[in-house]
Design a protein around this motif. Sequence first.
Motif, PDB file in Angstrom:
ATOM      1  N   GLU A   1       0.826  -1.209   0.000  1.00  0.00           N
ATOM      2  CA  GLU A   1       0.000   0.000   0.000  1.00  0.00           C
ATOM      3  C   GLU A   1       0.858   1.256   0.000  1.00  0.00           C
ATOM      4  OE1 GLU A   1      -2.803   0.001   3.194  1.00  0.00           O
ATOM      5  OE2 GLU A   1      -4.034  -1.562   2.294  1.00  0.00           O
ATOM      6  N   ALA A   2       2.037   1.137   0.588  1.00  0.00           N
ATOM      7  CA  ALA A   2       2.897   2.320   0.718  1.00  0.00           C
ATOM      8  C   ALA A   2       4.083   2.260  -0.233  1.00  0.00           C
ATOM      9  CB  ALA A   2       3.373   2.454   2.157  1.00  0.00           C
ATOM     10  N   ARG A   3       3.853   1.656  -1.408  1.00  0.00           N
ATOM     11  CA  ARG A   3       4.960   1.510  -2.365  1.00  0.00           C
ATOM     12  C   ARG A   3       5.529   2.861  -2.800  1.00  0.00           C
ATOM     13  NH1 ARG A   3       2.424  -2.336  -5.655  1.00  0.00           N
ATOM     14  NH2 ARG A   3       3.081  -4.069  -4.377  1.00  0.00           N
ATOM     15  N   GLU A   4       4.664   3.876  -2.768  1.00  0.00           N
ATOM     16  CA  GLU A   4       5.093   5.216  -3.194  1.00  0.00           C
ATOM     17  C   GLU A   4       6.072   5.854  -2.209  1.00  0.00           C
ATOM     18  OE1 GLU A   4       3.864   6.977  -6.073  1.00  0.00           O
ATOM     19  OE2 GLU A   4       3.497   4.860  -6.462  1.00  0.00           O
ATOM     20  N   ALA A   5       6.086   5.296  -0.981  1.00  0.00           N
ATOM     21  CA  ALA A   5       6.945   5.907   0.040  1.00  0.00           C
ATOM     22  C   ALA A   5       8.413   5.575  -0.228  1.00  0.00           C
ATOM     23  CB  ALA A   5       6.546   5.390   1.419  1.00  0.00           C
ATOM     24  N   ASP A   6       9.294   6.495   0.180  1.00  0.00           N
ATOM     25  CA  ASP A   6      10.728   6.224   0.056  1.00  0.00           C
ATOM     26  C   ASP A   6      11.142   5.176   1.073  1.00  0.00           C
ATOM     27  OD1 ASP A   6      11.538   8.364  -1.901  1.00  0.00           O
ATOM     28  OD2 ASP A   6      10.523   9.564  -0.385  1.00  0.00           O
ATOM     29  N   LEU A   7      10.461   5.197   2.198  1.00  0.00           N
ATOM     30  CA  LEU A   7      10.872   4.390   3.338  1.00  0.00           C
ATOM     31  C   LEU A   7       9.638   4.132   4.194  1.00  0.00           C
ATOM     32  CD1 LEU A   7      13.036   3.528   5.583  1.00  0.00           C
ATOM     33  CD2 LEU A   7      13.006   5.935   6.229  1.00  0.00           C
ATOM     34  N   GLY A   8       9.599   2.986   4.889  1.00  0.00           N
ATOM     35  CA  GLY A   8       8.448   2.774   5.746  1.00  0.00           C
ATOM     36  C   GLY A   8       8.594   1.565   6.633  1.00  0.00           C
ATOM     37  N   VAL A   9       7.547   1.378   7.444  1.00  0.00           N
ATOM     38  CA  VAL A   9       7.506   0.217   8.313  1.00  0.00           C
ATOM     39  C   VAL A   9       6.107  -0.395   8.265  1.00  0.00           C
ATOM     40  CG1 VAL A   9       6.862   1.551  10.371  1.00  0.00           C
ATOM     41  CG2 VAL A   9       7.992  -0.656  10.649  1.00  0.00           C
ATOM     42  N   ALA A  10       6.067  -1.720   8.296  1.00  0.00           N
ATOM     43  CA  ALA A  10       4.807  -2.435   8.475  1.00  0.00           C
ATOM     44  C   ALA A  10       5.019  -3.333   9.688  1.00  0.00           C
ATOM     45  CB  ALA A  10       4.508  -3.258   7.229  1.00  0.00           C
TER      46      ALA A  10
END
Length: 371
Positions: free
Chosen positions: A317-326
Amino acid sequence: PVDLTSESPLHPRRKSRRIMVGPVPVGGGAPISVQSMTNTLTANVPATLQQIAELTAAGCDIVRVAVPSQDDADALPEICRKSPIPVIADIHFQSKYVFQAIDAGCAAVRVNPGNIRKFDEVGPDICKAATDAGISLRIGVNAGSLDKELYAKYGGPTPEALVASALKEAHMFEDVGFHDFKISVKHHDVITMVETYRLLASKGDWPLHLGVTEAGPAWQGTIKSCLAFGALLAEGIGDTIRVSLSAPPAEEVKVGCKLLEYMGLRPRKFDIISCPSCGRAQVDVIQLASAVTEGLKDVTAPIRVAVMGCIVNGPGEAREADLGVASGNGKGQIFIKGKVIKTVPEDQIVDTLLTIANDIAAQMEADGQVP
Ligand code: SF4
Protein backbone atom coordinates in the motif's frame (compact mmCIF):
# COMPACT_ATOMS: atom_id res chain seq x y z
CA PRO A 1 16.49 30.98 -5.11
CA VAL A 2 13.84 28.34 -4.57
CA ASP A 3 12.40 27.05 -7.81
CA LEU A 4 8.73 27.05 -6.89
CA THR A 5 6.14 25.49 -9.12
CA SER A 6 4.01 28.18 -10.70
CA GLU A 7 1.51 26.11 -12.65
CA SER A 8 -1.25 24.10 -11.01
CA PRO A 9 -1.54 20.48 -12.13
CA LEU A 10 -5.29 20.80 -11.59
CA HIS A 11 -6.16 23.85 -13.65
CA PRO A 12 -4.40 26.57 -15.65
CA ARG A 13 -3.82 29.61 -13.46
CA ARG A 14 -6.06 32.60 -14.02
CA LYS A 15 -4.21 35.25 -16.00
CA SER A 16 -3.58 38.11 -13.60
CA ARG A 17 -1.35 41.14 -13.90
CA ARG A 18 1.91 41.02 -12.02
CA ILE A 19 2.85 43.30 -9.18
CA MET A 20 5.91 43.25 -6.96
CA VAL A 21 5.97 43.13 -3.18
CA GLY A 22 9.60 44.05 -2.71
CA PRO A 23 11.48 41.30 -4.57
CA VAL A 24 8.52 38.88 -4.47
CA PRO A 25 6.40 38.79 -7.64
CA VAL A 26 2.66 38.35 -7.13
CA GLY A 27 0.39 37.44 -10.04
CA GLY A 28 1.20 36.99 -13.70
CA GLY A 29 2.01 33.30 -13.24
CA ALA A 30 4.42 33.89 -10.34
CA PRO A 31 4.61 31.15 -7.71
CA ILE A 32 1.86 31.56 -5.13
CA SER A 33 3.38 33.28 -2.12
CA VAL A 34 2.54 32.58 1.52
CA GLN A 35 1.91 35.48 3.83
CA SER A 36 1.35 35.87 7.53
CA MET A 37 1.00 38.67 10.01
CA THR A 38 2.92 39.31 13.21
CA ASN A 39 0.95 39.47 16.44
CA THR A 40 3.60 41.26 18.49
CA LEU A 41 3.29 44.95 19.21
CA THR A 42 4.85 46.39 16.08
CA ALA A 43 6.47 49.10 18.18
CA ASN A 44 8.36 46.34 20.02
CA VAL A 45 10.99 46.05 17.31
CA PRO A 46 13.08 43.17 18.78
CA ALA A 47 9.98 41.02 19.39
CA THR A 48 8.58 41.80 15.96
CA LEU A 49 11.87 41.02 14.21
CA GLN A 50 12.17 37.80 16.22
CA GLN A 51 8.72 36.72 15.08
CA ILE A 52 9.49 37.67 11.48
CA ALA A 53 12.59 35.46 11.71
CA GLU A 54 10.42 32.56 12.94
CA LEU A 55 7.93 33.12 10.12
CA THR A 56 10.72 33.24 7.57
CA ALA A 57 12.13 29.96 8.90
CA ALA A 58 8.67 28.40 8.57
CA GLY A 59 8.52 29.37 4.88
CA CYS A 60 6.79 32.75 4.91
CA ASP A 61 7.43 34.85 1.78
CA ILE A 62 5.84 38.15 2.82
CA VAL A 63 5.00 39.47 6.29
CA ARG A 64 2.40 42.02 7.32
CA VAL A 65 2.60 44.15 10.44
CA ALA A 66 -0.23 46.15 11.99
CA VAL A 67 0.25 49.90 12.32
CA PRO A 68 -2.43 51.19 14.68
CA SER A 69 -0.38 53.91 16.42
CA GLN A 70 2.34 56.47 15.95
CA ASP A 71 4.80 54.27 17.89
CA ASP A 72 4.16 51.47 15.41
CA ALA A 73 4.67 53.77 12.44
CA ASP A 74 7.92 54.97 14.01
CA ALA A 75 9.15 51.37 14.29
CA LEU A 76 8.68 50.63 10.58
CA PRO A 77 12.01 51.93 9.21
CA GLU A 78 14.07 49.61 11.42
CA ILE A 79 11.75 46.64 10.86
CA CYS A 80 11.85 47.11 7.09
CA ARG A 81 15.62 47.49 7.12
CA LYS A 82 16.25 44.35 9.17
CA SER A 83 13.49 42.02 7.99
CA PRO A 84 14.72 39.22 5.71
CA ILE A 85 11.38 39.19 3.86
CA PRO A 86 9.30 42.06 2.46
CA VAL A 87 7.17 43.92 4.99
CA ILE A 88 3.63 45.13 4.32
CA ALA A 89 2.16 47.75 6.61
CA ASP A 90 -1.47 47.13 7.49
CA ILE A 91 -3.29 50.42 7.92
CA HIS A 92 -6.81 51.12 9.09
CA PHE A 93 -8.43 54.45 9.91
CA GLN A 94 -5.48 56.87 9.70
CA SER A 95 -4.20 57.65 6.24
CA LYS A 96 -1.18 59.51 7.67
CA TYR A 97 0.33 56.13 8.59
CA VAL A 98 0.06 55.03 4.95
CA PHE A 99 2.40 57.83 3.94
CA GLN A 100 4.74 57.08 6.83
CA ALA A 101 4.82 53.41 5.89
CA ILE A 102 5.74 54.29 2.33
CA ASP A 103 8.49 56.62 3.57
CA ALA A 104 9.70 53.89 5.96
CA GLY A 105 10.55 51.55 3.09
CA CYS A 106 7.65 49.11 3.35
CA ALA A 107 7.40 46.84 0.32
CA ALA A 108 3.66 47.42 0.16
CA VAL A 109 0.79 48.86 2.15
CA ARG A 110 -2.54 47.22 2.77
CA VAL A 111 -5.38 49.70 3.01
CA ASN A 112 -8.93 48.93 3.97
CA PRO A 113 -10.94 51.59 2.14
CA GLY A 114 -13.98 50.93 4.31
CA ASN A 115 -11.98 51.93 7.36
CA ILE A 116 -9.79 54.75 6.02
CA ARG A 117 -11.38 58.10 6.77
CA LYS A 118 -12.22 60.12 3.64
CA PHE A 119 -10.60 57.50 1.43
CA ASP A 120 -12.12 59.06 -1.70
CA GLU A 121 -10.13 62.22 -0.97
CA VAL A 122 -6.80 60.71 0.11
CA GLY A 123 -6.81 57.74 -2.31
CA PRO A 124 -5.20 59.62 -5.22
CA ASP A 125 -2.46 60.96 -2.92
CA ILE A 126 -1.80 57.45 -1.64
CA CYS A 127 -1.47 56.23 -5.24
CA LYS A 128 0.94 59.03 -6.06
CA ALA A 129 3.10 58.33 -3.02
CA ALA A 130 3.16 54.59 -3.84
CA THR A 131 4.06 55.32 -7.46
CA ASP A 132 6.87 57.65 -6.44
CA ALA A 133 8.25 55.02 -4.05
CA GLY A 134 7.77 52.21 -6.58
CA ILE A 135 5.75 50.06 -4.21
CA SER A 136 2.46 48.21 -4.49
CA LEU A 137 -0.75 48.39 -2.50
CA ARG A 138 -3.44 45.97 -1.46
CA ILE A 139 -7.09 46.86 -1.35
CA GLY A 140 -8.35 44.73 1.50
CA VAL A 141 -12.12 44.57 1.64
CA ASN A 142 -13.51 42.81 4.71
CA ALA A 143 -17.07 41.71 5.39
CA GLY A 144 -16.87 43.33 8.83
CA SER A 145 -16.01 46.80 7.55
CA LEU A 146 -18.11 47.00 4.41
CA ASP A 147 -19.14 50.47 3.31
CA LYS A 148 -22.49 51.34 4.95
CA GLU A 149 -24.16 52.30 1.68
CA LEU A 150 -23.20 49.03 0.03
CA TYR A 151 -24.27 47.12 3.11
CA ALA A 152 -27.71 48.72 2.89
CA LYS A 153 -27.98 48.36 -0.88
CA TYR A 154 -27.14 44.63 -0.91
CA GLY A 155 -28.64 43.78 2.48
CA GLY A 156 -25.33 42.68 4.02
CA PRO A 157 -21.81 41.60 3.08
CA THR A 158 -22.91 39.46 0.16
CA PRO A 159 -20.47 38.49 -2.60
CA GLU A 160 -22.00 41.19 -4.81
CA ALA A 161 -21.58 43.81 -2.08
CA LEU A 162 -17.96 42.89 -1.34
CA VAL A 163 -17.07 42.86 -5.02
CA ALA A 164 -18.85 46.18 -5.58
CA SER A 165 -16.73 47.68 -2.80
CA ALA A 166 -13.52 46.25 -4.29
CA LEU A 167 -14.42 47.45 -7.78
CA LYS A 168 -15.18 50.95 -6.56
CA GLU A 169 -11.73 51.26 -4.99
CA ALA A 170 -9.97 49.50 -7.86
CA HIS A 171 -11.49 51.89 -10.37
CA MET A 172 -10.58 54.84 -8.21
CA PHE A 173 -6.95 53.69 -8.21
CA GLU A 174 -6.98 52.98 -11.94
CA ASP A 175 -8.64 56.30 -12.74
CA VAL A 176 -5.51 58.02 -11.43
CA GLY A 177 -3.29 55.65 -13.40
CA PHE A 178 -2.30 53.36 -10.54
CA HIS A 179 -2.28 49.64 -11.38
CA ASP A 180 0.18 48.05 -8.94
CA PHE A 181 -2.28 46.63 -6.48
CA LYS A 182 -3.81 43.34 -5.50
CA ILE A 183 -7.19 42.80 -3.96
CA SER A 184 -8.60 40.70 -1.17
CA VAL A 185 -12.31 40.29 -0.40
CA LYS A 186 -12.34 38.31 2.81
CA HIS A 187 -15.28 36.70 4.53
CA HIS A 188 -15.40 34.24 7.41
CA ASP A 189 -17.87 31.95 5.66
CA VAL A 190 -16.25 29.51 3.24
CA ILE A 191 -19.05 29.42 0.68
CA THR A 192 -19.48 33.20 0.61
CA MET A 193 -15.72 33.68 0.40
CA VAL A 194 -15.39 31.32 -2.57
CA GLU A 195 -18.35 32.93 -4.37
CA THR A 196 -16.92 36.40 -3.74
CA TYR A 197 -13.47 35.61 -5.14
CA ARG A 198 -14.97 33.82 -8.14
CA LEU A 199 -17.08 36.87 -8.91
CA LEU A 200 -14.16 39.25 -8.43
CA ALA A 201 -11.90 37.07 -10.60
CA SER A 202 -14.39 37.42 -13.46
CA LYS A 203 -14.26 41.23 -13.34
CA GLY A 204 -10.62 42.00 -14.03
CA ASP A 205 -7.02 40.86 -13.98
CA TRP A 206 -5.96 42.08 -10.55
CA PRO A 207 -3.75 39.68 -8.59
CA LEU A 208 -5.84 38.21 -5.79
CA HIS A 209 -4.81 37.72 -2.18
CA LEU A 210 -6.83 34.83 -0.73
CA GLY A 211 -7.97 34.77 2.87
CA VAL A 212 -10.77 33.42 5.02
CA THR A 213 -10.99 36.07 7.69
CA GLU A 214 -11.51 35.22 11.35
CA ALA A 215 -11.28 31.54 10.40
CA GLY A 216 -11.03 30.43 14.02
CA PRO A 217 -8.63 28.31 16.09
CA ALA A 218 -6.10 26.07 14.37
CA TRP A 219 -8.35 23.07 13.78
CA GLN A 220 -11.39 24.89 12.34
CA GLY A 221 -9.33 27.58 10.66
CA THR A 222 -7.16 25.04 8.89
CA ILE A 223 -10.21 23.21 7.54
CA LYS A 224 -11.90 26.44 6.40
CA SER A 225 -8.77 27.77 4.73
CA CYS A 226 -7.97 24.48 3.00
CA LEU A 227 -11.53 24.18 1.72
CA ALA A 228 -11.75 27.73 0.46
CA PHE A 229 -8.23 28.00 -0.96
CA GLY A 230 -8.44 24.48 -2.34
CA ALA A 231 -11.65 25.24 -4.21
CA LEU A 232 -10.29 28.48 -5.64
CA LEU A 233 -6.76 27.28 -6.41
CA ALA A 234 -8.24 24.22 -8.12
CA GLU A 235 -9.92 26.71 -10.47
CA GLY A 236 -6.70 28.62 -10.98
CA ILE A 237 -7.79 31.56 -8.79
CA GLY A 238 -5.37 33.03 -6.25
CA ASP A 239 -1.91 34.61 -6.40
CA THR A 240 -0.95 34.88 -2.74
CA ILE A 241 -2.48 33.37 0.39
CA ARG A 242 -2.77 34.03 4.09
CA VAL A 243 -4.17 31.39 6.39
CA SER A 244 -5.71 33.19 9.38
CA LEU A 245 -5.65 31.21 12.60
CA SER A 246 -6.15 32.00 16.26
CA ALA A 247 -2.78 30.36 16.78
CA PRO A 248 0.91 31.35 16.64
CA PRO A 249 1.54 32.92 13.20
CA ALA A 250 4.17 30.32 12.29
CA GLU A 251 1.35 27.75 12.34
CA GLU A 252 -0.43 29.77 9.64
CA VAL A 253 2.67 29.62 7.48
CA LYS A 254 3.09 25.88 7.97
CA VAL A 255 -0.53 25.27 6.94
CA GLY A 256 -0.20 27.60 3.94
CA CYS A 257 3.02 25.99 2.72
CA LYS A 258 1.69 22.43 3.12
CA LEU A 259 -1.57 23.37 1.42
CA LEU A 260 0.36 24.60 -1.63
CA GLU A 261 2.55 21.47 -1.58
CA TYR A 262 -0.49 19.19 -1.55
CA MET A 263 -2.07 21.22 -4.37
CA GLY A 264 1.06 20.68 -6.45
CA LEU A 265 1.84 24.39 -6.36
CA ARG A 266 5.09 24.06 -4.39
CA PRO A 267 7.76 21.39 -4.46
CA ARG A 268 6.91 18.66 -1.99
CA LYS A 269 8.92 18.48 1.23
CA PHE A 270 8.95 15.85 3.95
CA ASP A 271 5.69 13.95 4.17
CA ILE A 272 4.38 11.11 6.26
CA ILE A 273 1.98 8.47 5.06
CA SER A 274 0.32 6.47 7.82
CA CYS A 275 -2.57 4.11 7.78
CA PRO A 276 -5.60 4.80 9.98
CA SER A 277 -5.08 1.34 11.57
CA CYS A 278 -7.88 -1.18 11.87
CA GLY A 279 -8.64 -4.48 13.55
CA ARG A 280 -5.57 -6.00 11.90
CA ALA A 281 -3.15 -3.53 13.44
CA GLN A 282 -0.62 -5.13 15.75
CA VAL A 283 1.02 -1.93 16.84
CA ASP A 284 -0.17 1.48 18.09
CA VAL A 285 -0.03 3.22 14.69
CA ILE A 286 -1.12 6.58 16.10
CA GLN A 287 1.69 6.63 18.64
CA LEU A 288 4.22 5.34 16.11
CA ALA A 289 3.24 7.90 13.45
CA SER A 290 3.45 10.72 16.02
CA ALA A 291 6.92 9.63 17.15
CA VAL A 292 8.21 9.43 13.57
CA THR A 293 6.66 12.79 12.65
CA GLU A 294 8.18 14.45 15.71
CA GLY A 295 11.57 12.83 15.12
CA LEU A 296 11.71 14.04 11.51
CA LYS A 297 10.07 17.45 11.92
CA ASP A 298 13.23 19.29 10.93
CA VAL A 299 13.84 17.27 7.76
CA THR A 300 13.34 19.41 4.67
CA ALA A 301 14.33 16.80 2.08
CA PRO A 302 11.34 15.66 -0.01
CA ILE A 303 11.10 12.17 1.44
CA ARG A 304 7.94 10.20 2.19
CA VAL A 305 7.95 7.93 5.22
CA ALA A 306 5.16 5.37 5.65
CA VAL A 307 3.92 3.95 8.93
CA MET A 308 1.63 0.96 8.37
CA GLY A 309 -0.09 -1.01 11.07
CA CYS A 310 0.25 -4.52 9.65
CA ILE A 311 2.25 -6.56 7.19
CA VAL A 312 -0.79 -7.74 5.22
CA ASN A 313 -0.90 -4.76 2.90
CA GLY A 314 1.64 -2.42 4.46
CA PRO A 315 4.60 -2.36 2.08
CA GLY A 316 2.40 -2.78 -1.00
CA GLU A 317 0.00 0.00 0.00
CA ALA A 318 2.90 2.32 0.72
CA ARG A 319 4.96 1.51 -2.37
CA GLU A 320 5.09 5.22 -3.19
CA ALA A 321 6.95 5.91 0.04
CA ASP A 322 10.73 6.22 0.06
CA LEU A 323 10.87 4.39 3.34
CA GLY A 324 8.45 2.77 5.75
CA VAL A 325 7.51 0.22 8.31
CA ALA A 326 4.81 -2.44 8.47
CA SER A 327 4.35 -3.90 11.93
CA GLY A 328 3.29 -7.33 13.14
CA ASN A 329 4.05 -9.94 15.80
CA GLY A 330 6.09 -7.49 17.87
CA LYS A 331 8.35 -6.68 14.92
CA GLY A 332 8.60 -4.10 12.18
CA GLN A 333 9.38 -4.87 8.57
CA ILE A 334 11.39 -1.93 7.30
CA PHE A 335 10.91 -1.35 3.60
CA ILE A 336 12.35 0.99 0.98
CA LYS A 337 10.21 1.71 -2.10
CA GLY A 338 7.94 -1.23 -1.21
CA LYS A 339 10.77 -3.78 -0.75
CA VAL A 340 11.47 -5.17 2.73
CA ILE A 341 15.12 -4.61 3.64
CA LYS A 342 15.11 -5.82 7.23
CA THR A 343 13.01 -6.75 10.23
CA VAL A 344 13.58 -5.15 13.64
CA PRO A 345 12.01 -5.62 17.11
CA GLU A 346 9.09 -3.23 17.77
CA ASP A 347 11.06 -1.12 20.25
CA GLN A 348 13.64 -0.34 17.56
CA ILE A 349 11.21 0.72 14.83
CA VAL A 350 11.31 4.46 15.50
CA ASP A 351 15.10 4.69 15.86
CA THR A 352 15.63 2.58 12.74
CA LEU A 353 13.27 4.71 10.66
CA LEU A 354 14.81 7.95 11.90
CA THR A 355 18.34 6.77 11.18
CA ILE A 356 17.55 5.61 7.63
CA ALA A 357 15.40 8.70 6.90
CA ASN A 358 18.20 11.01 8.04
CA ASP A 359 20.69 9.09 5.90
CA ILE A 360 18.43 9.42 2.83
CA ALA A 361 17.91 13.13 3.57
CA ALA A 362 21.67 13.71 3.92
CA GLN A 363 22.30 11.91 0.63
CA MET A 364 19.64 14.00 -1.11
CA GLU A 365 21.22 17.17 0.23
CA ALA A 366 24.64 16.03 -0.96
CA ASP A 367 23.11 15.31 -4.39
CA GLY A 368 21.54 18.79 -4.50
CA GLN A 369 17.99 17.43 -4.45
CA VAL A 370 16.81 19.58 -1.54
CA PRO A 371 15.34 22.92 -2.64
FE1 SF4 B 1 -5.41 -2.03 8.72
FE2 SF4 B 1 -3.03 -2.98 8.01
FE3 SF4 B 1 -4.34 -1.28 6.36
FE4 SF4 B 1 -3.29 -0.38 8.62
S1 SF4 B 1 -2.14 -1.23 6.87
S2 SF4 B 1 -5.35 0.03 7.89
S3 SF4 B 1 -3.56 -2.10 10.01
S4 SF4 B 1 -4.96 -3.36 6.95
